[in-house]
Write a protein that holds these residues in place. Structure first.
Motif, PDB file in Angstrom:
ATOM      1  N   ASP A 191       0.729  -1.293  -0.294  1.00 44.94           N
ATOM      2  CA  ASP A 191      -0.223  -0.296  -0.422  1.00 44.94           C
ATOM      3  C   ASP A 191       0.841   0.648  -0.440  1.00 44.94           C
ATOM      4  OD1 ASP A 191      -2.438  -1.625   0.259  1.00 44.94           O
ATOM      5  OD2 ASP A 191      -2.706  -1.743   1.765  1.00 44.94           O
ATOM      6  N   SER A 192       1.908   0.970   0.729  1.00 47.14           N
ATOM      7  CA  SER A 192       3.187   2.523   0.654  1.00 47.14           C
ATOM      8  C   SER A 192       3.545   2.778  -0.259  1.00 47.14           C
ATOM      9  CB  SER A 192       3.542   2.481   1.818  1.00 47.14           C
ATOM     10  OG  SER A 192       3.631   2.175   2.989  1.00 47.14           O
ATOM     11  N   LEU A 193       4.316   1.904  -1.012  1.00 49.36           N
ATOM     12  CA  LEU A 193       4.993   1.169  -2.248  1.00 49.36           C
ATOM     13  C   LEU A 193       3.499   1.867  -3.612  1.00 49.36           C
ATOM     14  CD1 LEU A 193       6.710  -1.803  -2.735  1.00 49.36           C
ATOM     15  CD2 LEU A 193       7.211   0.657  -2.473  1.00 49.36           C
ATOM     16  N   LYS A 194       2.169   2.036  -4.016  1.00 50.60           N
ATOM     17  CA  LYS A 194       1.463   2.258  -4.688  1.00 50.60           C
ATOM     18  C   LYS A 194       1.183   3.620  -4.153  1.00 50.60           C
ATOM     19  CE  LYS A 194      -3.514   1.003  -5.169  1.00 50.60           C
ATOM     20  NZ  LYS A 194      -5.106   0.506  -4.829  1.00 50.60           N
ATOM     21  N   GLN A 195       1.443   4.939  -3.047  1.00 52.86           N
ATOM     22  CA  GLN A 195       1.488   5.562  -3.391  1.00 52.86           C
ATOM     23  C   GLN A 195       2.387   6.752  -3.572  1.00 52.86           C
ATOM     24  OE1 GLN A 195      -0.987   7.135  -1.573  1.00 52.86           O
ATOM     25  NE2 GLN A 195      -1.131   4.637  -1.084  1.00 52.86           N
ATOM     26  N   HIS A 196       3.352   6.031  -4.677  1.00 51.52           N
ATOM     27  CA  HIS A 196       4.791   6.580  -5.788  1.00 51.52           C
ATOM     28  C   HIS A 196       3.810   6.253  -7.284  1.00 51.52           C
ATOM     29  CE1 HIS A 196       7.051   6.754  -2.360  1.00 51.52           C
ATOM     30  NE2 HIS A 196       7.020   5.326  -2.328  1.00 51.52           N
ATOM     31  N   ILE A 197       2.914   5.834  -7.087  1.00 48.45           N
ATOM     32  CA  ILE A 197       2.579   5.639  -9.073  1.00 48.45           C
ATOM     33  C   ILE A 197       1.484   6.319  -8.548  1.00 48.45           C
ATOM     34  CG2 ILE A 197       1.196   4.094 -10.088  1.00 48.45           C
ATOM     35  CD1 ILE A 197       2.721   1.478  -8.410  1.00 48.45           C
ATOM     36  N   LYS A 198       1.709   7.696  -9.489  1.00 47.42           N
ATOM     37  CA  LYS A 198       0.690   8.592 -10.200  1.00 47.42           C
ATOM     38  C   LYS A 198      -1.055   7.873 -10.789  1.00 47.42           C
ATOM     39  CE  LYS A 198       3.892  10.753 -11.709  1.00 47.42           C
ATOM     40  NZ  LYS A 198       4.578  11.778 -12.296  1.00 47.42           N
ATOM     41  N   GLN A 199      -2.225   8.555 -10.363  1.00 46.80           N
ATOM     42  CA  GLN A 199      -3.042   7.262 -11.214  1.00 46.80           C
ATOM     43  C   GLN A 199      -3.654   8.564 -11.905  1.00 46.80           C
ATOM     44  OE1 GLN A 199      -4.224   5.167  -9.615  1.00 46.80           O
ATOM     45  NE2 GLN A 199      -6.199   4.095 -11.101  1.00 46.80           N
ATOM     46  N   ASP A 200      -4.141   8.141 -13.325  1.00 45.96           N
ATOM     47  CA  ASP A 200      -4.344   8.984 -14.696  1.00 45.96           C
ATOM     48  C   ASP A 200      -3.520   9.726 -15.215  1.00 45.96           C
ATOM     49  OD1 ASP A 200      -6.670   7.166 -15.274  1.00 45.96           O
ATOM     50  OD2 ASP A 200      -8.311   8.543 -13.667  1.00 45.96           O
ATOM     51  N   ASP A 201      -2.580   9.522 -14.698  1.00 46.19           N
ATOM     52  CA  ASP A 201      -0.743  11.053 -15.323  1.00 46.19           C
ATOM     53  C   ASP A 201       0.055  10.234 -15.671  1.00 46.19           C
ATOM     54  OD1 ASP A 201       0.359  12.960 -15.276  1.00 46.19           O
ATOM     55  OD2 ASP A 201       0.429  13.343 -13.202  1.00 46.19           O
ATOM     56  N   TRP A 202       1.242  10.222 -16.297  1.00 36.62           N
ATOM     57  CA  TRP A 202       2.346   9.421 -16.644  1.00 36.62           C
ATOM     58  C   TRP A 202       2.947   9.309 -15.620  1.00 36.62           C
ATOM     59  CZ3 TRP A 202       2.668   8.273 -21.704  1.00 36.62           C
ATOM     60  CH2 TRP A 202       2.372   9.099 -22.550  1.00 36.62           C
TER      61      TRP A 202
END
Length: 262
Positions: A191-202
């Motif tokens: 869940d913490s790693l997921k925070q580094h990924i931008k949603q609907d963005d590059w």
């Protein structure tokens, strides 16, 4: 307070100027070397996509096109796939390499970057091999999944080792997970790693494959790390390509695709 003679003060002042000049020269010289090194490192990368056409790539043009200087794969409503399909780079079969690409995922669905892969003789544009997974919900983004092979090798946040096995793949690939894998360490909470990924963005995808070690990064963060000691089933070179996946309508775009041989 210590008093200094006039002669000593003159020498110290002159020496200080010389020392300062030497330090400045060394610092500026060192800075130039760093810039040169970085430029040389960047020059080792080659562009795999010209930004205007699918030249050098082979895929189903009903699924893949160029849009806004990106390679776009899209599954439209009512045009869902019966099986996964890839656009394959025709410039070689990379072995040890580093790949950097930006991607943007829209809607639902799943995609990924395949490498050290083989095209199936009876299924054109289908690949078998390692995959840096990408999904719209970012549940599996960054994991190592072996398409049409050993299935999930490492979930996001895992460093694993794959030992040699004697049996068939079907004996160990159970529930879409390679059960023979050995977890070595944690790279962080999923869940913490997921925070580094931008949603609907590059986002930036980086894959480093060197020898039998395979590392997947998203936006500079290590998501999965696999050491593949399974000599029977591993691959050390092969085709690379991007995927559109069976399932709901989806759209994936890739741009600034660069490769460096290691």
């Amino acid at each position: 307070m210590l008093r200094m003679s006039k002669g000593f003060r003159t020498y110290l002042t002159t020496g200080g100027l010389i020392l300062a000049a030497s330090v400045y020269s060394a610092c500026t010289s060192g800075g130039s070397q760093t810039e040169t090194t970085n430029e040389a490192s960047q020059s080792d990368f080659i562009d795999l996509f010209d930004g205007t056409s699918l030249s050098g790539w082979r895929g189903d043009t009903a699924l893949w096109r160029v849009e806004d200087k990106a390679i776009v794969g899209e599954i439209r409503p009512g045009k869902e796939l019966e099986r996964n399909s890839f656009i394959i780079w025709e410039g070689g079969r990379p072995a040890d390499f580093e790949l950097i690409a930006e991607y943007r995922m829209s809607g639902q669905g799943n995609s990924g970057f395949n490498y050290r892969s083989e095209e199936l003789a009876d299924l054109p544009l289908a690949l078998r091999g390692y995959q840096a997974d990408i999904d719209a919900a970012n549940t599996y983004t960054g994991q190592n999944y072996e398409e049409r092979g050993r299935a999930i090798l490492a979930f996001p946040g895992e460093q694993v080792r794959l030992p040699s096995v004697d049996g068939e793949i079907s004996e160990y690939a159970i529930g879409n997970i390679w059960t023979a894998r050995e977890k070595i360490d944690s790279l962080g909470n999923r869940d913490s790693l997921k925070q580094h990924i931008k949603q609907d963005d590059w986002n930036e995808l980086r894959v480093v494959a060197k020898g039998n070690r395979l590392q997947h990064y998203i936006n500079g963060v290590l998501m999965s790390d696999v050491t593949d000691d399974d000599e029977k089933n591993r691959k050390l070179e092969g085709l690379i390509g991007f995927q559109v996946h069976v399932g709901p309508p989806m759209k994936i775009a890739f741009r600034n695709i660069k490769l460096k041989n290691l």
